[in-house]
Scaffold this motif. Structure first.
Motif, PDB file in Angstrom:
ATOM      1  N   HIS A 330      -0.774  -3.675   5.255  1.00 48.85           N
ATOM      2  CA  HIS A 330      -1.471  -4.426   4.144  1.00 48.85           C
ATOM      3  C   HIS A 330      -2.873  -5.069   4.686  1.00 48.85           C
ATOM      4  N   THR A 331      -3.980  -4.645   4.023  1.00 54.39           N
ATOM      5  CA  THR A 331      -5.071  -5.333   4.184  1.00 54.39           C
ATOM      6  C   THR A 331      -5.347  -6.535   3.614  1.00 54.39           C
ATOM      7  N   TYR A 332      -6.125  -7.642   4.264  1.00 58.20           N
ATOM      8  CA  TYR A 332      -6.175  -9.021   3.769  1.00 58.20           C
ATOM      9  C   TYR A 332      -7.387  -9.549   3.938  1.00 58.20           C
ATOM     10  N   ILE A 333      -7.931 -10.634   3.149  1.00 65.00           N
ATOM     11  CA  ILE A 333      -9.051 -11.245   3.250  1.00 65.00           C
ATOM     12  C   ILE A 333      -8.947 -12.490   3.454  1.00 65.00           C
ATOM     13  N   LEU A 334      -9.379 -13.442   4.601  1.00 63.20           N
ATOM     14  CA  LEU A 334      -9.144 -14.735   4.438  1.00 63.20           C
ATOM     15  C   LEU A 334     -10.777 -15.269   4.640  1.00 63.20           C
ATOM     16  N   ASP A 335     -10.914 -15.864   3.233  1.00 60.21           N
ATOM     17  CA  ASP A 335     -12.447 -16.262   3.186  1.00 60.21           C
ATOM     18  C   ASP A 335     -12.489 -18.064   3.207  1.00 60.21           C
ATOM     19  N   SER A 336     -12.921 -18.535   4.694  1.00 59.81           N
ATOM     20  CA  SER A 336     -12.952 -19.805   4.714  1.00 59.81           C
ATOM     21  C   SER A 336     -13.783 -20.860   3.687  1.00 59.81           C
ATOM     22  N   SER A 337     -14.380 -20.074   2.705  1.00 61.24           N
ATOM     23  CA  SER A 337     -15.461 -20.648   2.101  1.00 61.24           C
ATOM     24  C   SER A 337     -14.652 -21.184   0.667  1.00 61.24           C
ATOM     25  N   ASN A 338     -13.488 -20.380   0.499  1.00 62.50           N
ATOM     26  CA  ASN A 338     -12.814 -21.023  -0.868  1.00 62.50           C
ATOM     27  C   ASN A 338     -11.026 -21.374  -0.403  1.00 62.50           C
ATOM     28  N   VAL A 339     -10.467 -21.481  -1.356  1.00 61.39           N
ATOM     29  CA  VAL A 339      -9.064 -22.350  -1.298  1.00 61.39           C
ATOM     30  C   VAL A 339      -7.940 -21.472  -1.339  1.00 61.39           C
ATOM     31  N   ASP A 344      -5.395  -9.966  -0.975  1.00 62.88           N
ATOM     32  CA  ASP A 344      -5.282  -8.468  -1.105  1.00 62.88           C
ATOM     33  C   ASP A 344      -6.700  -8.267  -1.674  1.00 62.88           C
ATOM     34  N   PRO A 345      -7.294  -7.444  -0.742  1.00 61.64           N
ATOM     35  CA  PRO A 345      -8.810  -7.194  -1.187  1.00 61.64           C
ATOM     36  C   PRO A 345      -8.995  -6.384  -2.419  1.00 61.64           C
ATOM     37  N   THR A 346      -7.478  -5.738  -2.755  1.00 60.41           N
ATOM     38  CA  THR A 346      -7.882  -4.686  -3.912  1.00 60.41           C
ATOM     39  C   THR A 346      -7.724  -5.310  -5.364  1.00 60.41           C
ATOM     40  N   ASP A 347      -6.882  -6.516  -5.243  1.00 62.00           N
ATOM     41  CA  ASP A 347      -6.985  -7.194  -6.510  1.00 62.00           C
ATOM     42  C   ASP A 347      -6.855  -8.703  -6.136  1.00 62.00           C
ATOM     43  N   PHE A 348      -7.012  -9.012  -5.303  1.00 63.90           N
ATOM     44  CA  PHE A 348      -7.446 -10.565  -4.731  1.00 63.90           C
ATOM     45  C   PHE A 348      -5.923 -11.416  -5.356  1.00 63.90           C
ATOM     46  N   ASN A 349      -4.791 -10.899  -5.350  1.00 65.96           N
ATOM     47  CA  ASN A 349      -3.803 -11.554  -5.262  1.00 65.96           C
ATOM     48  C   ASN A 349      -3.383 -12.180  -4.100  1.00 65.96           C
ATOM     49  N   GLY A 350      -2.684 -13.396  -3.816  1.00 64.91           N
ATOM     50  CA  GLY A 350      -2.392 -13.858  -2.660  1.00 64.91           C
ATOM     51  C   GLY A 350      -1.184 -12.952  -1.966  1.00 64.91           C
ATOM     52  N   ILE A 351      -1.490 -12.973  -0.482  1.00 67.57           N
ATOM     53  CA  ILE A 351      -0.533 -12.131   0.232  1.00 67.57           C
ATOM     54  C   ILE A 351       0.248 -13.241   1.159  1.00 67.57           C
ATOM     55  N   ILE A 632      -2.091 -17.180  -8.420  1.00 67.24           N
ATOM     56  CA  ILE A 632      -2.409 -18.555  -8.348  1.00 67.24           C
ATOM     57  C   ILE A 632      -2.058 -19.216  -7.053  1.00 67.24           C
ATOM     58  N   SER A 633      -1.732 -18.519  -6.020  1.00 64.57           N
ATOM     59  CA  SER A 633      -1.449 -18.888  -4.904  1.00 64.57           C
ATOM     60  C   SER A 633      -2.605 -19.193  -4.203  1.00 64.57           C
ATOM     61  N   GLN A 634      -2.525 -20.423  -3.150  1.00 66.38           N
ATOM     62  CA  GLN A 634      -3.601 -20.914  -2.176  1.00 66.38           C
ATOM     63  C   GLN A 634      -3.206 -21.028  -0.820  1.00 66.38           C
ATOM     64  N   ILE A 635      -3.899 -21.538   0.089  1.00 64.84           N
ATOM     65  CA  ILE A 635      -3.876 -21.375   1.118  1.00 64.84           C
ATOM     66  C   ILE A 635      -2.366 -21.959   1.913  1.00 64.84           C
ATOM     67  N   PHE A 636      -1.993 -23.038   1.328  1.00 63.94           N
ATOM     68  CA  PHE A 636      -0.915 -23.545   1.877  1.00 63.94           C
ATOM     69  C   PHE A 636       0.173 -23.352   0.686  1.00 63.94           C
ATOM     70  N   GLY A 637       0.375 -22.359  -0.172  1.00 61.51           N
ATOM     71  CA  GLY A 637       1.363 -22.344  -1.224  1.00 61.51           C
ATOM     72  C   GLY A 637       0.837 -22.030  -2.467  1.00 61.51           C
ATOM     73  N   VAL A 638       1.937 -22.292  -3.469  1.00 56.39           N
ATOM     74  CA  VAL A 638       1.583 -22.287  -5.062  1.00 56.39           C
ATOM     75  C   VAL A 638       1.986 -23.566  -5.409  1.00 56.39           C
TER      76      VAL A 638
END
Length: 785
Positions: A330-339, A344-351, A632-638
């Protein structure tokens, strides 16, 4: 470091061919610079459910310091001993002989951090005080113990969570010397002379006045390897004060029933029991690993993999953010400028965190939690009552008392026992009965006036004085629903119908309250009381509804079939109405409260429906929530709910157990990611921010080292559902004889050594208090070469 942050000194030195290496503590940094004094270098840290292990290099010798607090919940005798072990082992890395000495001291901060509290201390050879000075015997059969206590003790009192009564004891024996005195003088003289003077400091004083320390030193001579064993902890005889029909009575610790009531007999037994405790702990550890593997074999989903994490391949992204492909493709993005963490870059849900297997993450969480859960409890001998015929007080069975660590020190708090429920059900369901029995005793003997369940057994540990005026914290729907669900859980996992029959009238009383007030709950607190009062809480209402369904099964078990039908029909009717109130108009998720469109929260209270197979919650509701959490997930969980950016780890793991594998993995791996990257520096917090550095909530409560970590066992409890893992008892109750611990009933433990999981960082490494966060001190040792 005491669990709430107060420092306590423990100094460790290894001397190799005259060169001094400090491997534990920082005491030598206060001395004048000395050419032969160095700091050892830490090579590795690992932990499992039993141990925290530190591997350290000191020149040509490697040293392993292993802190062991055995987690053996089916052996209540050993579990009740409030002492832990430190084994220090060393070996030559160049294969050559080296002249080796080990030194260890503890300071008086273990028993009281206050300057104005005068302490007493002495060294004991077996049970005989060593007065004055002189050489100690070299008998290998004798355990030597420093015993510290406060000069003026206050039974059942605490100050800054330190007990104001009891003895702190650390210990040892063969080929050693000893000394107590001012830390600077004693340590300086040791590093200059490499020996202790066998003299006791008779200037009794406070912990901060010319800091008194209590030292042992071992001389191993010329060798390639060796080890020393120390034990440490608090020992108290009157451990709990309990309100009964006979008045307030002091309760003795359960170990007195198993090993006798002599302090030094207990110390001797515990010291000599090291190998047995190791083996029993290893069995629990082996079973824990096997059960984690079994769960992920039974409920793997498409995301589980046994493969070792490797470097992740990257793909091109013009935004410059970190991105790649995880081990499952699965492809992923981690953008350090957001929380929002990994997306998932296709729908920006948390993975899920992309580079760690879920099974490995989950094992790390439950292994780190085990000692923390057990540390909050004290097992006691039940009182002998003249004026009560309480069914909840049974000769031969212990009572179990829980301290609400860090939040407010309440005893046997119903909504702190409840989140820990999965650990009880997994590790030993009988412990659930033992912790509930004191609550039943109060409520069935006229010590509580309200028609709903009480909140706790007393305002502050260790005083189980109850709330005879009914003025405990007001959580009526919360606690009544909790008690009904816990009662049925106990039956579901043990098959013990007598527990339901004995307390059936009380269950009916609570169920009547829940019927009246759960569907549309008034403005009141839920278990998340730190978030404040709220009317029409969706999650609170579903707890009451599930409690009523559990009550229908309880009634069925005891043979009250008409009541069972009524409770079941009411629960079903309430759920139909709840669905209309609780689901957001978008149809995408449940809301926090009926009146708050657009709000959301973790719907963790649906977990008992799956755990106990209650049959109220349709899979479609779980599916809806499962699809919502990644959004609604964020870097350290929901986050816990839409009012704040913090979450609670116990409720996250309850929620994870209701989810499909993809969302479940998101919860599990984000918690493991938090453990390795959080900026918090105390024992496992269950309340932390999901954004930023995963730190403490600003202005929020401090939830450190609490037993609610038992909720992390939610997946393993699911594995055990319906297995009726009831513990058999020896004739005459739980004690077979004065020196033999509880017989383990599980024959499926694997007899292998406890392995360890390496930490990526040491920020959340846990060395657990032996019991209840209590620290008076004794230290004991005997060298083994």
């Amino acid at each position: 470091m005491f669990w709430q942050g107060t420092t306590a000194g423990w100094e460790g030195i290894i001397v190799i061919d005259g060169i001094i290496y400090e491997y534990l503590g920082t005491g030598l940094q206060s001395l004048p610079p000395l050419a032969n004094v160095k700091t050892a270098s830490q090579l590795a840290v690992s932990f499992d459910s039993q141990y925290s292990n530190f591997t350290i290099r000191a020149g040509p010798v490697d040293l392993v310091a292993s802190f062991l607090s055995p987690v053996i919940p089916r052996d209540l005798c050993r579990t009740s001993i409030p002492l832990s072990y430190l084994q220090v082992s060393f070996y030559s890395t160049d294969g050559q002989l080296h002249d080796v000495q080990l030194y260890s001291d503890v300071n008086a901060g273990w028993i009281s951090p206050e300057t104005n509290t005068t302490l007493n201390w002495n060294l004991f050879e077996g049970n005989s005080a060593v007065n004055g000075s002189g050489n100690a015997t070299s008998s290998p059969s004798t355990v030597y113990s420093w015993v510290l206590s406060q000069k003026n003790q206050y039974d059942f009192g605490e100050q800054q969570d330190f007990p104001q009564w009891g003895n702190f004891t650390p210990g040892q024996s063969e080929n050693f010397s000893f000394q107590s005195g001012h830390s600077l003088d004693l340590r300086y003289n040791y590093v200059k002379r490499l020996q202790l003077s066998n003299v006791l400091d008779s200037d009794y004083r406070g912990a901060q006045s010319k800091e008194p320390v209590f030292a042992f030193a071992h001389d191993f001579g010329s060798t390639v390897s060796g080890s020393a064993l120390y034990t440490i902890g608090t020992v108290q005889q009157n451990v709990i004060r309990f309100l009964t029909s006979d008045g307030l009575v002091p309760l003795q610790p359960w170990w007195t029933e198993c090993y006798g009531d002599d302090l030094f007999d207990l110390i001797n037994f515990h010291y000599d029991d090291f190998a047995t405790s190791q083996a029993k702990g290893a069995k629990f550890e082996a079973q824990l690993k096997a059960d984690v593997q079994a769960y992920y074999s039974s409920f793997p989903g498409s995301l589980y993999s046994n493969s070792t994490p490797s470097t992740l391949p990257s793909y091109v992204n013009s935004s410059g953010s970190e991105d790649g492909t995880d081990q499952f493709g699965h492809t992923y993005i981690l953008d350090s400028s957001n929380v929002y963490g990994f997306l998932d870059p296709t729908d920006f849900n948390g993975i899920a965190i992309p580079d760690v297997s879920e099974a490995e993450s989950y094992y790390a969480i439950v292994a780190l939690s085990a000692r923390q859960v057990m540390a909050a409890y004290v097992l006691t001998v039940p009182p002998t009552l003249r004026y009560s015929n309480s069914s909840s007080i049974t000769s031969g069975e212990p009572l179990l008392f829980q301290k609400e660590i860090s939040s407010n020190g309440n005893m046997n708090t119903v909504d702190v026992i409840f989140p820990a429920l999965p650990f009880y059900l997994y590790a030993n369901p009988q412990m659930l009965k033992f912790v509930l029995n004191p609550l039943f005793h109060h409520q069935e003997n006229g010590f509580y006036p309200n028609g709903y369940s009480m909140h706790d057994l007393g305002t502050h540990f260790p005083n189980a004085t109850g709330h005879v005026e009914g003025n405990d914290e007001y959580m009526p729907v919360e606690e009544s629903g909790n008690m009904l669900l816990k009662a049925y859980s106990y039956y579901k996992f043990t098959g013990n119908t007598s527990f339901l029959i004995q307390h059936y009238s009380k269950y009916r009383q609570w169920a009547s309250y829940v019927i009246q007030y759960s569907l549309v709950p008034e403005a009141q607190l839920s278990t998340d009381d730190f978030a404040g009062t709220l009317a029409n809480q969706t999650n609170l209402a579903i707890k009451g509804i599930l409690g009523l369904k559990a009550m229908s099964f309880i009634s069925q078990v005891v043979g009250d079939l008409s009541a069972a039908a009524n409770y079941s029909a009411t629960a079903s009717s309430y759920f139909t109405q709840w669905e209309k109130f609780a689901i957001d108009p978008t149809g995408t998720h449940t809301i926090l409260a009926y009146q708050s469109r657009g709000s959301f929260g973790l719907l963790y209270n649906t977990y008992p429906d799956k755990l106990l197979n209650l049959g109220i919650i349709p899979q479609s509701l779980h599916d809806m929530q499962n699809d919502w959490y990644p959004k609604i997930s964020q870097i350290f969980g929901v986050q816990l709910d839409s009012r704040h950016t913090y979450t609670k780890s116990d409720w996250e793991m309850w929620t994870a157990a209701t989810c499909a594998p993809e969302a479940r993995r998101l919860f599990v791996n984000s918690l493991a990611h938090w453990l390795n990257n959080t900026s918090t520096n105390l024992a496992f917090w269950d309340l932390f921010k999901t954004v930023g550095t995963g730190g403490y909530p600003v202005g929020g409560p401090t939830f450190i080292a609490r037993p609610v970590a038992g909720g992390h066992y939610s997946l393993l409890a699911m594995l055990k559902t319906g297995q009726n893992s009831q513990i058999g008892t020896a004739p005459g109750g739980f004690i077979q004889n004065s020196t033999q611990a509880l017989t383990e009933s599980r024959a499926d433990y694997l007899d292998i050594s406890a392995a360890s999981v390496s930490l990526q960082t040491t920020k959340s490494a846990l060395i657990s208090a032996p019991t209840s966060g209590l620290f008076n001190v004794s230290i004991h040792t005997r060298a083994v070469q």
